[in-house]
Structures are given as structure tokens and as C-alpha cells.
Design a protein around this motif. Structure first.
Motif, PDB file in Angstrom:
ATOM      1  N   ILE A  42       0.842  -1.201   0.000  1.00  0.00           N
ATOM      2  CA  ILE A  42       0.000   0.000   0.000  1.00  0.00           C
ATOM      3  C   ILE A  42       0.876   1.250   0.000  1.00  0.00           C
ATOM      4  N   CYS A  43       1.895   1.275   0.838  1.00  0.00           N
ATOM      5  CA  CYS A  43       2.760   2.456   0.936  1.00  0.00           C
ATOM      6  C   CYS A  43       3.540   2.702  -0.345  1.00  0.00           C
ATOM      7  N   ARG A  44       3.858   1.637  -1.084  1.00  0.00           N
ATOM      8  CA  ARG A  44       4.554   1.805  -2.357  1.00  0.00           C
ATOM      9  C   ARG A  44       3.607   2.233  -3.472  1.00  0.00           C
ATOM     10  N   LEU A  45       2.373   1.740  -3.472  1.00  0.00           N
ATOM     11  CA  LEU A  45       1.437   2.024  -4.559  1.00  0.00           C
ATOM     12  C   LEU A  45       0.759   3.387  -4.441  1.00  0.00           C
ATOM     13  N   ILE A  46       0.449   3.815  -3.224  1.00  0.00           N
ATOM     14  CA  ILE A  46      -0.255   5.084  -3.022  1.00  0.00           C
ATOM     15  C   ILE A  46       0.789   6.141  -2.679  1.00  0.00           C
ATOM     16  N   PRO A  47       0.951   7.148  -3.534  1.00  0.00           N
ATOM     17  CA  PRO A  47       1.984   8.167  -3.275  1.00  0.00           C
ATOM     18  C   PRO A  47       1.629   9.044  -2.082  1.00  0.00           C
ATOM     19  N   GLU A  95       8.682  -0.664  12.611  1.00  0.00           N
ATOM     20  CA  GLU A  95       9.575  -0.383  11.484  1.00  0.00           C
ATOM     21  C   GLU A  95       9.782   1.111  11.302  1.00  0.00           C
ATOM     22  N   ASP A  96      10.888   1.442  10.653  1.00  0.00           N
ATOM     23  CA  ASP A  96      11.190   2.820  10.294  1.00  0.00           C
ATOM     24  C   ASP A  96      10.458   3.129   8.990  1.00  0.00           C
ATOM     25  N   ILE A  97       9.582   4.126   9.004  1.00  0.00           N
ATOM     26  CA  ILE A  97       8.766   4.443   7.839  1.00  0.00           C
ATOM     27  C   ILE A  97       9.234   5.702   7.112  1.00  0.00           C
ATOM     28  N   THR A  98      10.417   6.189   7.426  1.00  0.00           N
ATOM     29  CA  THR A  98      10.885   7.444   6.819  1.00  0.00           C
ATOM     30  C   THR A  98      11.043   7.330   5.303  1.00  0.00           C
ATOM     31  N   ARG A  99      11.262   6.150   4.772  1.00  0.00           N
ATOM     32  CA  ARG A  99      11.393   6.015   3.316  1.00  0.00           C
ATOM     33  C   ARG A  99      10.066   6.246   2.591  1.00  0.00           C
ATOM     34  N   TYR A 100       8.947   6.161   3.307  1.00  0.00           N
ATOM     35  CA  TYR A 100       7.641   6.381   2.707  1.00  0.00           C
ATOM     36  C   TYR A 100       7.110   7.794   2.935  1.00  0.00           C
ATOM     37  N   ILE A 101       7.851   8.641   3.637  1.00  0.00           N
ATOM     38  CA  ILE A 101       7.419   9.992   3.921  1.00  0.00           C
ATOM     39  C   ILE A 101       8.048  10.930   2.899  1.00  0.00           C
ATOM     40  N   CYS A 102       7.248  11.843   2.353  1.00  0.00           N
ATOM     41  CA  CYS A 102       7.764  12.821   1.361  1.00  0.00           C
ATOM     42  C   CYS A 102       8.633  13.855   2.028  1.00  0.00           C
TER      43      CYS A 102
END
Length: 102
Positions: A42-47, A95-102
Motif C-alpha cells: 500500500i505504501c509503495r502504490l499510493i503516493p 519499522e522505520d517508515i521514513t522512506r515512505y514519507i515525502c
């Protein structure tokens, strides 16, 4: 009498609970994220932000193209689903979610 909801100046007015996409919108709102792989998908597909909003410079003038994602009738539900996935990954999985944050 139903009141109209205006989420964004460009979005068409809509009445809550009425329309052909209402079942899809309700399903997306009720979808729970309880799987790590599903949350990552979901995090990869939805910007995290609308990829269409731009400022263009044409002939010395700047033209702003607004966020066209708000025209999507299920935009708010998709953003909510992405937020639930991020919350699950951060709080539920640690988990660290910083890679999914703009």
C-alpha cells in the motif's frame, strides 16, 4: 435536506452516501491493515503527495497546475488507507517508515 460537502475547490460537489462509488469508498474505509507485506505494498502504490501538482514556467510566466488527485472520488479513502498502513508499520511492527514519507 442533505448538505453538500466541498473537499477542494476543484472537486465536484457530492452528497454523502450517494453515488455509484459509495460501496468502494465504504470498503476502503473499513479495510484493516494487519499484514506487513500488504502494508508495504500500500505504501509503495499510493503516493504520499499528488504527483501531478506542478509549477510550470511558460514564456516567462509561471502557471500552477493544481493537485488533480483531489478530482479522484476515492482519493480521501486511499489516503486514509495509506495512513493506516504507515501506522501499522510504525506502531504494530516497529519499522522505520521514513522512506515512505515525502
Amino acid at each position: 435536506m442533505a448538505t453538500l460537502i466541498h473537499d477542494h475547490p476543484l472537486s465536484p460537489p457530492r452528497q454523502p452516501g450517494i453515488g455509484p462509488l459509495t460501496p468502494l469508498r465504504r470498503w476502503l474505509d473499513r479495510l484493516e491493515v494487519t499484514n506487513r507485506r500488504f502494508a508495504h505494498l500500500i505504501c509503495r502504490l499510493i503516493p504520499c503527495c499528488c504527483p501531478f501538482e506542478r509549477d510550470l514556467s511558460l514564456f516567462g510566466r509561471t502557471v500552477h497546475i493544481p493537485a488533480l488527485c483531489k478530482l479522484n472520488p476515492v482519493y480521501d479513502e486511499l489516503v486514509g488507507l495509506r495512513f493506516r498502513a504507515l501506522t501499522y508499520l510504525a506502531d504494530g511492527c516497529g519499522e522505520d517508515i521514513t522512506r515512505y514519507i515525502c
